[in-house]
Write a protein that holds these residues in place. Sequence first.
Motif, PDB file in Angstrom:
ATOM      1  N   ASP A 954       0.813  -1.217   0.000  1.00 17.30           N
ATOM      2  CA  ASP A 954       0.000   0.000   0.000  1.00 17.30           C
ATOM      3  C   ASP A 954       0.849   1.270   0.000  1.00 17.30           C
ATOM      4  O   ASP A 954       0.320   2.376   0.070  1.00 17.30           O
ATOM      5  CB  ASP A 954      -0.925   0.026   1.230  1.00 17.30           C
ATOM      6  CG  ASP A 954      -1.914  -1.124   1.239  1.00 17.30           C
ATOM      7  OD1 ASP A 954      -2.415  -1.480   0.147  1.00 17.30           O
ATOM      8  OD2 ASP A 954      -2.169  -1.671   2.327  1.00 17.30           O
ATOM      9  N   SER A 955       2.161   1.103  -0.064  1.00 13.31           N
ATOM     10  CA  SER A 955       3.045   2.264  -0.012  1.00 13.31           C
ATOM     11  C   SER A 955       3.048   3.002  -1.344  1.00 13.31           C
ATOM     12  O   SER A 955       2.680   2.460  -2.392  1.00 13.31           O
ATOM     13  CB  SER A 955       4.474   1.830   0.344  1.00 13.31           C
ATOM     14  OG  SER A 955       5.017   1.025  -0.690  1.00 13.31           O
ATOM     15  N   LYS A 956       3.490   4.241  -1.297  1.00 11.13           N
ATOM     16  CA  LYS A 956       3.566   5.060  -2.505  1.00 11.13           C
ATOM     17  C   LYS A 956       4.588   4.500  -3.476  1.00 11.13           C
ATOM     18  O   LYS A 956       4.372   4.497  -4.696  1.00 11.13           O
ATOM     19  CB  LYS A 956       3.915   6.506  -2.132  1.00 11.13           C
ATOM     20  CG  LYS A 956       3.727   7.508  -3.252  1.00 11.13           C
ATOM     21  CD  LYS A 956       3.901   8.934  -2.739  1.00 11.13           C
ATOM     22  CE  LYS A 956       3.642   9.946  -3.865  1.00 11.13           C
ATOM     23  NZ  LYS A 956       3.771  11.348  -3.375  1.00 11.13           N
ATOM     24  N   ILE A 957       5.702   3.989  -2.934  1.00  7.47           N
ATOM     25  CA  ILE A 957       6.733   3.434  -3.802  1.00  7.47           C
ATOM     26  C   ILE A 957       6.217   2.204  -4.547  1.00  7.47           C
ATOM     27  O   ILE A 957       6.490   2.012  -5.735  1.00  7.47           O
ATOM     28  CB  ILE A 957       8.019   3.089  -2.993  1.00  7.47           C
ATOM     29  CG1 ILE A 957       9.141   2.558  -3.899  1.00  7.47           C
ATOM     30  CG2 ILE A 957       7.741   2.104  -1.883  1.00  7.47           C
ATOM     31  CD1 ILE A 957       9.751   3.593  -4.778  1.00  7.47           C
ATOM     32  N   ALA A 958       5.428   1.371  -3.846  1.00  8.03           N
ATOM     33  CA  ALA A 958       4.859   0.190  -4.496  1.00  8.03           C
ATOM     34  C   ALA A 958       3.910   0.600  -5.613  1.00  8.03           C
ATOM     35  O   ALA A 958       3.867  -0.024  -6.678  1.00  8.03           O
ATOM     36  CB  ALA A 958       4.146  -0.677  -3.464  1.00  8.03           C
TER      37      ALA A 958
END
Length: 990
Positions: A954-958
């Motif tokens: 759920d991270s921005k990088i993902a």
Amino acid sequence: MEQKYFRSLEELKLDVRPETDNKPLGDRQFIFEMQQELKKSTTASRRDFLKVFGFTVASAAIASSCEQPVRKAIPLLIQPDEIVPGKASYYASTFFDGIDYCPVVVKVRDGRPIKIEGNKASSLTQGGTNARTQAAVLGLYDNSRYRQPQAGGTASSWEEVDQTIISQLNAIKAKGGKVVVLSGTIISPSTNAVINDFLTQYPGEHITYDVLSASAMRHANKLSFGKAFLPAYHFDKADVIVSFDADFLGSWLTPVEFTRQYSKNRKLTSGEKEMSRHIHLEGAMSVTGSNADKRIQLHPAQEKQTVAALYYELQKLAGESGTKQIESPVDVKAIAKELYNKKGKALVVAGTNDAETQLMINGINQVLQSYGNTIDTSVQLNIRQADDEKVQQLVADMNAGKIDAVFLYDVNPAYDYPEKDKFVSGLAKVGLKVAMPVVEEETAPLADFICPDHHFLESWNDAEIKTGYYSLAQPAIRPIFNTRQAQQSFLVWMGINLDFRSYIKQYWESNLFAQGDNLTFTGFWNSKLHDGIFESGQKETEVLSFDSNAALQAQQNAKSGNADQLALVVYANVAVGTGKHANNPWLQELPDPVSKACWDNYVSVSPKLASELGLKEFDTVNVGNIGELPILIQPGQEYKTLSVALGYGREKAGVPATGVGKNAFSQISFANGHMQYVRPDVNLEKLGGTYEVARTQTHHSMEGRAIVRETTLEEYKQNPISGNEIREEIKKHLKTLYPKHQYDGFHWGMAVDLNSCTGCNACVVACSAENNVPVVGKEQVLMAREMHWIRIDRYYKGDEHDPTVVRQPVTCQHCDNAPCENVCPVAATTHSNEGLNQMAYNRCIGTRYCNNNCPYKVRRFNFYDYNGSDALKGNEMDPAEMTTDLRRLVLNPDVTIRAKGVIEKCSFCVQRIQEKKLEAKTENRQLRDGDVVPACAQACPSEAIVFGNLNDKDSKIAKYYKDERNYHLLEELHTLPSVGYLTKVKNTTV
């Protein structure tokens, strides 16, 4: 068809300056004082014994002047509550240098500021910074800072100086003489109030002098609206932006704010299918022009006529009559149609200091209904307040003997005034001359008294960058030297027994408290001081209406200049700017975003002109009597346009600045009362010698590999993988003998949105500040030994005479299958269980096998000891005085200082990762997405860099990694980098 890319055709220190008879004793003085104190004592306590004993070894070494390293100890027998050893404190403050404005947060370790970050509480900059803001912390530890007041060129005391100045001021007042305060633009309401109070007590005038002037814009707005002002611009609200030589991403007005706005409207990371379109017309290649969707080469002599023609075409589309048809050297009909189709969502700006051109720009924006939409006249910018005519009149009045006293505050006209000889001769005729500089400069020695100002990190201040947008500045450190804040000096000379901090509080209580929402002023003040920001929502109360008569008259008068003559453009680059920061080694070694050159200025010429004149790269020429400068052939330069950067050629600065480059301020002229930054007719004289320019990027080609990937908006809308098709093909053929890495906890990764990166270099300086990256000097850069952990590669595409430009930040890729790891004979470079490619510096023996095996060439080798960290003699190289005790105060104690013979590189700011993990553990919680922000990402004004945990889906990088535009550098090698890039998208849709 394959696209071709190419890249270039001190009391705190043992004084390193020459010794004098009155050399400060420094640490020896402290030890001698302790010894004398102990001799006077009849009894000696245990504490006295320990105090002296603790310095026995140092005393023997220092008192005998033995060349042993000094180790300073500061025992805290009673620890202050607010100081925790090893833990940083943060102070909200404000950076403003006359060009750049940025609310900041200052990181302080053990009482010394070591890092500047942007203040996220500001709705204007939203945490963004630029290169000069990031480098400003090093200015605090400048070896060339004034250390005490001077009178007649000799050291004095504040009491003696104040007594003499007050006496002379009273004498001038008694005879009815005139006092002038000459300063740069002041956006501090409290400082302006102090100066007004001072000039009320000692009658005179406050005159503003800006090195980069916008007086023509103010004059044009006076004619168009009845008020001289600068409006607020909103690039984020514009669907179409047309810029005539306004480098709003580099040095025009408020570039940090504008970069944030500009990038916001060009992101495609949340499902957007539209982005702004940017058309830029200029002669000399700039940061902004190189980022445009469409860049048009325009000779400076043809700018006014082109603006007039665009105005005419828009008038036709609007059904307005009464104007004459104007022929344009550029086909502006299509541009006019694009703009008119986006009425209310269009913005046209110009960087010229010509009033007639600015009047027509006003008329264009009126036709486009930009006022009230992309331009806000109810919120006005307080920068660039200078009236050039008043400065000229001051110089004339000084030469005529009409000025009795001049107070020089934050200006250096003996260096940067276009007619500096006139200024110097006039200044000599003034009876009382007081300079208030921070560092050594050319004007201060001409004054009777030098009353050195604090550095801004030692000062109290406030700022109102534009209507209703306030910020505060507070000291992050006690004054290092015997200096005094300039505002405090004015208060002392007025006989007001009040410190400037109290003065600011009184001003805010009287003028701003009512606009806040606190019940008590104490609560209001503490809250705003903590946040550093106060945005009141205040608007200008004066109703402004547009009068088109002046714009129409300017259009009637518009004529084209001679485009066959050589024109010289002088400009401020993103590094040293106007020269105020020229003694900052971080900035001197910062590669120019366009030319990738550093440590010099030069004459940029077009490939066509160079060929015609038989000029080769680094041939020396003289243009406009600036002096001997090398030629740098610049793809994209307009055929008959030359350009030279201001801010170089300092004569009295520190070691990094003095004698570097040539002073080009003499090329600024005056026309119709305004400073002009273009010389329409100059001679270029070939001198016959050569002078090599240090450049950090000279390799020309991508070697046929898709290192930078780009597409157009139209193609992207049809196919989101557009420009990145090769990735799917590469993934099909990947085979490996490496076992796949398993990361059970964190897997750190980074993503760079090439659509947002403007190449501003803020990340480069931020990395240097955070990670103690050494300054190597020009000689080493010439041998390709620069040490920057992050570089921004610049590629050209297409015709060398008119190429497009794309950029790509490159740092250690932290590959899962890292080629560097398996060739190190001593296992100095290893892979962590969190995906980091680690360096054990004390294990490295300098074989450089890892460097040879790295396909990205991101590892740096210390050929010398640049930071004074090596115990062995003969290893030190210090071309920029970075090893003095004063300069070394800027070093980050959380990062190892590397010695000679060691490889170093990006660590994803592992010290920040560990700090946030410990913080989360202390708070008994999981590490959250966004907790860890590397220095480069935190500094970026366009939010181009994202960092996080790839295992957190759920991270921005993902999210970025799942984007169809995501790719990795040289992924065909299957090194599995942990840095991804989002394909560049240009809006070529008409």
